[in-house]
Design a protein around this motif. Sequence first.
Motif, PDB file in Angstrom:
ATOM      1  N   LEU A  73       0.843  -1.193   0.000  1.00 43.22           N
ATOM      2  CA  LEU A  73       0.000   0.000   0.000  1.00 43.22           C
ATOM      3  C   LEU A  73       0.882   1.249   0.000  1.00 43.22           C
ATOM      4  CD1 LEU A  73      -2.710  -1.005   2.628  1.00 43.22           C
ATOM      5  CD2 LEU A  73      -2.935  -0.957   0.125  1.00 43.22           C
ATOM      6  N   TYR A  74       0.304   2.327  -0.463  1.00 40.49           N
ATOM      7  CA  TYR A  74       1.002   3.607  -0.505  1.00 40.49           C
ATOM      8  C   TYR A  74       0.139   4.671   0.157  1.00 40.49           C
ATOM      9  CZ  TYR A  74       4.147   1.267  -3.655  1.00 40.49           C
ATOM     10  OH  TYR A  74       5.056   0.382  -4.168  1.00 40.49           O
ATOM     11  N   GLY A  75       0.786   5.669   0.703  1.00 40.53           N
ATOM     12  CA  GLY A  75       0.058   6.787   1.290  1.00 40.53           C
ATOM     13  C   GLY A  75       0.156   8.009   0.408  1.00 40.53           C
ATOM     14  N   GLY A  76      -0.920   8.774   0.364  1.00 43.69           N
ATOM     15  CA  GLY A  76      -0.898  10.064  -0.328  1.00 43.69           C
ATOM     16  C   GLY A  76      -1.420  11.141   0.598  1.00 43.69           C
ATOM     17  N   ILE A  77      -0.729  12.281   0.610  1.00 46.97           N
ATOM     18  CA  ILE A  77      -1.202  13.436   1.388  1.00 46.97           C
ATOM     19  C   ILE A  77      -1.329  14.608   0.430  1.00 46.97           C
ATOM     20  CG2 ILE A  77      -0.693  15.074   3.246  1.00 46.97           C
ATOM     21  CD1 ILE A  77       1.070  12.941   4.546  1.00 46.97           C
ATOM     22  N   GLU A  78      -2.509  15.171   0.331  1.00 49.24           N
ATOM     23  CA  GLU A  78      -2.615  16.466  -0.329  1.00 49.24           C
ATOM     24  C   GLU A  78      -2.683  17.517   0.761  1.00 49.24           C
ATOM     25  OE1 GLU A  78      -5.161  16.899  -3.702  1.00 49.24           O
ATOM     26  OE2 GLU A  78      -5.290  19.069  -3.421  1.00 49.24           O
ATOM     27  N   GLU A 129      -1.035  10.035  12.441  1.00 47.97           N
ATOM     28  CA  GLU A 129      -1.938   9.108  13.153  1.00 47.97           C
ATOM     29  C   GLU A 129      -2.768   8.261  12.181  1.00 47.97           C
ATOM     30  OE1 GLU A 129      -3.486   9.557  17.018  1.00 47.97           O
ATOM     31  OE2 GLU A 129      -1.346   9.063  16.777  1.00 47.97           O
ATOM     32  N   PHE A 130      -3.202   8.932  11.094  1.00 52.16           N
ATOM     33  CA  PHE A 130      -4.042   8.245  10.111  1.00 52.16           C
ATOM     34  C   PHE A 130      -3.282   7.099   9.435  1.00 52.16           C
ATOM     35  CE2 PHE A 130      -5.235   8.003   5.560  1.00 52.16           C
ATOM     36  CZ  PHE A 130      -6.520   7.504   5.694  1.00 52.16           C
ATOM     37  N   PHE A 131      -1.996   7.340   9.126  1.00 52.72           N
ATOM     38  CA  PHE A 131      -1.218   6.321   8.410  1.00 52.72           C
ATOM     39  C   PHE A 131      -0.568   5.307   9.347  1.00 52.72           C
ATOM     40  CE2 PHE A 131      -0.997   9.964   5.399  1.00 52.72           C
ATOM     41  CZ  PHE A 131      -1.562   9.340   4.302  1.00 52.72           C
ATOM     42  N   GLN A 132      -0.467   5.651  10.631  1.00 52.24           N
ATOM     43  CA  GLN A 132       0.349   4.869  11.567  1.00 52.24           C
ATOM     44  C   GLN A 132       0.006   3.372  11.590  1.00 52.24           C
ATOM     45  OE1 GLN A 132       3.388   4.800  12.710  1.00 52.24           O
ATOM     46  NE2 GLN A 132       3.126   6.740  13.809  1.00 52.24           N
ATOM     47  N   PRO A 133      -1.289   3.000  11.657  1.00 53.51           N
ATOM     48  CA  PRO A 133      -1.600   1.560  11.711  1.00 53.51           C
ATOM     49  C   PRO A 133      -1.042   0.788  10.513  1.00 53.51           C
ATOM     50  CG  PRO A 133      -3.582   2.886  12.125  1.00 53.51           C
ATOM     51  CD  PRO A 133      -2.504   3.836  11.749  1.00 53.51           C
ATOM     52  N   TYR A 134      -1.095   1.402   9.332  1.00 51.84           N
ATOM     53  CA  TYR A 134      -0.578   0.734   8.128  1.00 51.84           C
ATOM     54  C   TYR A 134       0.942   0.643   8.176  1.00 51.84           C
ATOM     55  CZ  TYR A 134      -5.309   1.903   6.782  1.00 51.84           C
ATOM     56  OH  TYR A 134      -6.665   2.033   6.765  1.00 51.84           O
ATOM     57  N   ALA A 135       1.561   1.678   8.697  1.00 49.23           N
ATOM     58  CA  ALA A 135       3.022   1.673   8.809  1.00 49.23           C
ATOM     59  C   ALA A 135       3.457   0.611   9.815  1.00 49.23           C
ATOM     60  CB  ALA A 135       3.525   3.057   9.234  1.00 49.23           C
ATOM     61  N   GLN A 136       2.728   0.526  10.935  1.00 50.10           N
ATOM     62  CA  GLN A 136       3.128  -0.433  11.970  1.00 50.10           C
ATOM     63  C   GLN A 136       2.959  -1.873  11.508  1.00 50.10           C
ATOM     64  OE1 GLN A 136       0.939   1.034  15.359  1.00 50.10           O
ATOM     65  NE2 GLN A 136       2.607   2.411  15.968  1.00 50.10           N
ATOM     66  N   ARG A 137       1.963  -2.115  10.661  1.00 50.29           N
ATOM     67  CA  ARG A 137       1.797  -3.470  10.099  1.00 50.29           C
ATOM     68  C   ARG A 137       2.705  -3.698   8.893  1.00 50.29           C
ATOM     69  NH1 ARG A 137      -3.814  -2.256  10.950  1.00 50.29           N
ATOM     70  NH2 ARG A 137      -4.133  -1.948   8.728  1.00 50.29           N
TER      71      ARG A 137
END
Lengths: 302, 302
Positions: free
Chosen positions: A4-9, A46-54
Amino acid sequence: MDQLYGGIEAGGTKFICMVGSGPASVVAETRFPTTHPDETIHQAIEFFQPYAQREELAAVGIASFGPVDLDPDSPTYGYITTTPKPFWSQVDLRGCVQEGLKVPVIFDTDVNCAVFGEHYWIPENRPLDPFLYMTVGTGIGVGVLANGRPLHGLVHTEAGHMAIPHDRQRDPFPGVCPYHGDCLEGLCTGPAIARRWGQAAETLPDGHPAWELEAEYVALALTNLTYTLSPRRIVLGGGVGQRPNLIDLVRRRVPELLNGYIQSPWLSEKIAEYIVPPALGTRSGVLGAIALAIVLNPQNNK
Amino acid sequence: MDQLYGGIEAGGTKFICMVGSGPASVVAETRFPTTHPDETIHQAIEFFQPYAQREELAAVGIASFGPVDLDPDSPTYGYITTTPKPFWSQVDLRGCVQEGLKVPVIFDTDVNCAVFGEHYWIPENRPLDPFLYMTVGTGIGVGVLANGRPLHGLVHTEAGHMAIPHDRQRDPFPGVCPYHGDCLEGLCTGPAIARRWGQAAETLPDGHPAWELEAEYVALALTNLTYTLSPRRIVLGGGVGQRPNLIDLVRRRVPELLNGYIQSPWLSEKIAEYIVPPALGTRSGVLGAIALAIVLNPQNNK
């Protein structure tokens, strides 16, 4: 689990955060107002943290409001630099996100991400290079994709501030740009329209003379961009740019201004395929940030 | 014997042909007037023929006047297309040279070769991308190097025709462009200067008001190019552009027009390193054609 990838606008009024791997595979999305950088950047992390931790998050792309520092060799690379927005000047946006999530973070301007998103995710746009995205809203920005990559240079492009002809007999309004008065931004952003006509742009009906004048300036800008960059397609986005009646007026005016100098069906009978609305709607920027994270992630280029 | 390369600068008034492998290793060079295409192209082929027959010539680059067709998928790729120059419309310049010499022929515009030449052969320019070359002479052209390659698109760039502010109180001259009247080309080529002031540009002394006005228009163009492309350096060439007093006036005016909007030492105290004369003098185009032949020769990219 797929990568998965994260995007921030990162916009001046709101942040959009997204987790996914493309427009058809969005796993999570949120938007919240841009307040103090400590609070807003924390909220994004905080929003991305769960995905990063997994360990599902391969990289994050940031599409930032500007001006920003895009020079990887600069000590302030990834910073928002001299913005007049309170608290956001000299903020290390990229560094804070990287520190918080411990994944590679790719950083570019909002419009460079938008142009990259529209190009990367829309198959029919993929062969079209150079490829432009112009947003007309509270400001004006132009993202440029050239020879396969977003265009960076001395700084980043600031085509909203180009000087264009201003016929003061037709339009005595002096413009609102604090630096240049009647540059493109000074004449045709949403705030310029509101100031000139005494009412908000969105309340001006179709057929109001405001729109002919707006189309004239936008068409002058697109004509200059056509001469200067020879794009194969221009996406016209933004709150004002996506006003439905405007694009037709612009499509009519651009060929008149070119006056036959460049011979191409794209500038005459196919003009509706040359100047187009964003295929990704208001998500061009955040989906472009994800696309940049996929393409420019150093892990994918080994 | 080292590999040699051919360069042709195909201009509207003269052809320059060169054999060599760089500015310091020119083996042969010739210039002759541009007459009928049969005669002129034959003359160019004759010049290179001995090197081709001895199999010393690896490839030839052509820097052509335009408009030209740069689309490799087009049936008229490598043609000079709709030029008003008698006999030269729809001439297959690239094909004729390739047919005559049986070597790979790389083809681009005069200004794209000039920008590539100044970038490739001048070591201090190599890291500077985007990189621009603007020629101001009988016409105005802008070559753009972006993300490592000359910029092509729908056609090629035609930034000479950009619309700029024209203060008719200061300068009532209506311009000479047959398509647009007072576009950049209409206001500030050599012929425009001659028509406005009633004497040839080269006879106007330093200090004549013609030069302040000329600098104003050139500076407006370079300011717009700075906003639109964010170049790291701009080379100002051409018969008018290389007039010694002009570049200093332009260097003074560009920062005034930018008015501090972009914060960079290159746009203030280092402006003399941002706007520079051509390091290769009048040979930027032909040496750029050789550089393109070296870099883009399909034999070198296997």
